[in-house]
Design an enzyme around this catalytic site. Structure first.
Site: not given
Ligand SMILES: *Cc1c(COP(=O)(O)O)cnc(C)c1O
Length: 389
Positions: A50, A148, A267
């Site tokens: 992703k 979630r 800054y």
């Molecule tokens: C992002 C995600 C993962 C991967 O998680 P990592 O901590 O990057 O290994 C796996 N399953 C779901 C549902 C996710 O959203």
């Protein structure tokens, strides 16, 4: 970088014109995936790609993983799924972030598999499949404690009793606390998922993300789903990182100047120079995902955590002076010998000398955020041992 590595692709900004460069070691990425696959056995191992493969580029990452034997990929969005399919047409692609009816023709045409995470999504998917003789496959997400995405455990059990010819091909849940080995929620999630699986006999299941693969309870599912560890991030906090670094981020020195004792830099004039200070002004800033919170001074985080971020050059760590700005960041290179750094040289921001996670911690965040914030102003070099991908 070993001698056998070949420079296989460069993308992003023209190196002559860019301020920063990223070197992405695809051999390390593949080695990391193979290590995760080994630890996941007897389960198969997917890859989570992703957010454009955590900022590293689906078009570069997916083909090398495919070549290493990875056949299943998870993305957040269907749009990302299409990009996976473009480089790995036979890959199995699961889309995590919910399902909306208007996307159905795309799932159908491109053979993407949704991960359905509510009764509403299930109903919608079922209705859209009603007219088809061959139902399209889907995965089911169950929420075992994260609040979630996903059906509640009770909804899932009820659904398991009712569904007949419309069963999912994969059952997943996601762990909320697997990176903290001792957190009791992981145990409850593993147990809850274990019980749930009994209601879905014959259906493959998936629970472990990167930290889950290293968890003591890690067992009893058919597919693991690592993301960050594959890209070199720490899978578990507080334990030496077993993964190889994949990304080296470097910024180009634009000029070196000397600030005098008693003057300030940057800054807000928040960095007061306590000695005559040689400063390397580098072409990277928060517009490149080099976060302002990593500033050496002048940001709220420095009131609680003393040290800001640092760079690495000529064998030494060099601290950030003052605030990181949009396009420029200053480093104190007074500890270097004259001539060890000059305009045009590069300072490492993270890589093999400063870990991704240490750089992230200095900015009050996690490696995931640094990687996915990198942006497109860097020149990108992808290293891979063969030419062919
Ligand atoms: C992002 C995600 C993962 C991967 O998680 P990592 O901590 O990057 O290994 C796996 N399953 C779901 C549902 C996710 O959203």
């Amino acid at each position: 970088m070993t001698a056998k590595m070949q420079h296989i692709a460069t993308t992003g900004a023209d190196p002559r014109l860019a301020g920063g460069r990223l070197t992405i070691d695809l051999d390390a990425l593949v080695a990391n995936w193979l290590l995760l696959a080994e630890r996941s056995k007897p389960a198969r191992t997917a890859a989570v790609v992703k957010a454009d493969a955590y900022g590293l580029g689906i078009i570069h990452v997916v083909p090398v993983l495919w070549k290493a034997g990875c056949r299943t990929f998870f993305v957040a969005l269907a749009e990302e799924g299409l990009r996976v399919k473009a480089v790995a047409p036979d890959a199995q692609v699961f889309v995590l972030n919910g399902f909306f009816a208007e996307a159905f023709p795309v799932y159908e045409q491109s053979n993407l598999t949704p991960v359905l995470g509510s009764l509403q999504e299930l109903a919608s998917w079922k209705a859209l499949n009603a007219g088809r003789t061959e139902k399209l496959p889907y995965a089911l997400h169950v929420d075992t404690g994260m609040n979630r995405l996903g059906l509640t455990v009770n909804e899932a059990i009820r659904f398991a009793g009712e569904s007949k010819d419309d069963k999912p091909i994969l059952l997943i849940t996601h762990l909320a606390t697997a990176d903290e080995q001792k957190h009791e929620l992981s145990q409850r999630q593993f147990e809850s998922f274990q019980k749930l699986r009994e209601h879905f006999s014959g259906i493959e299941s998936s629970i472990a993300n990167s930290p889950g693969i290293f968890h003591s309870l890690n067992a009893g599912y058919e597919l693991s789903r690592p993301g960050v560890a594959m890209y070199g991030g720490e899978p578990v906090s507080g334990i030496a990182n077993p993964m190889r670094p994949v990304v080296t981020s470097e910024a180009r020195i634009v000029q070196i100047r000397t600030g005098l004792k008693g003057e300030t830099a940057g800054y807000g004039a928040t960095a007061r120079l306590t000695r005559d200070t040689r400063i390397a002004i580098c072409s990277v800033g928060y517009a490149d995902g080099y976060l302002r919170s990593a500033s050496g001074s002048g940001v709220p985080l420095r009131q609680t955590l003393n040290n800001g971020g640092c760079g690495f050059i000529a064998g030494k760590k060099v601290p950030i002076i003052g605030r990181v700005t949009m396009d420029l960041t200053s480093f104190d290179i007074s500890e270097l010998d004259e001539g060890e750094a000059k305009a045009g040289d590069y300072i490492e921001l993270f890589g093999s000398n400063i870990s991704l996670d240490d750089a992230a911690r200095a900015a009050g965040t996690i490696g995931y955020e640094l990687l996915t914030s990198l942006g497109n102003r860097y020149h990108r070099r992808y290293l891979y041992s063969g030419n062919e991908i």
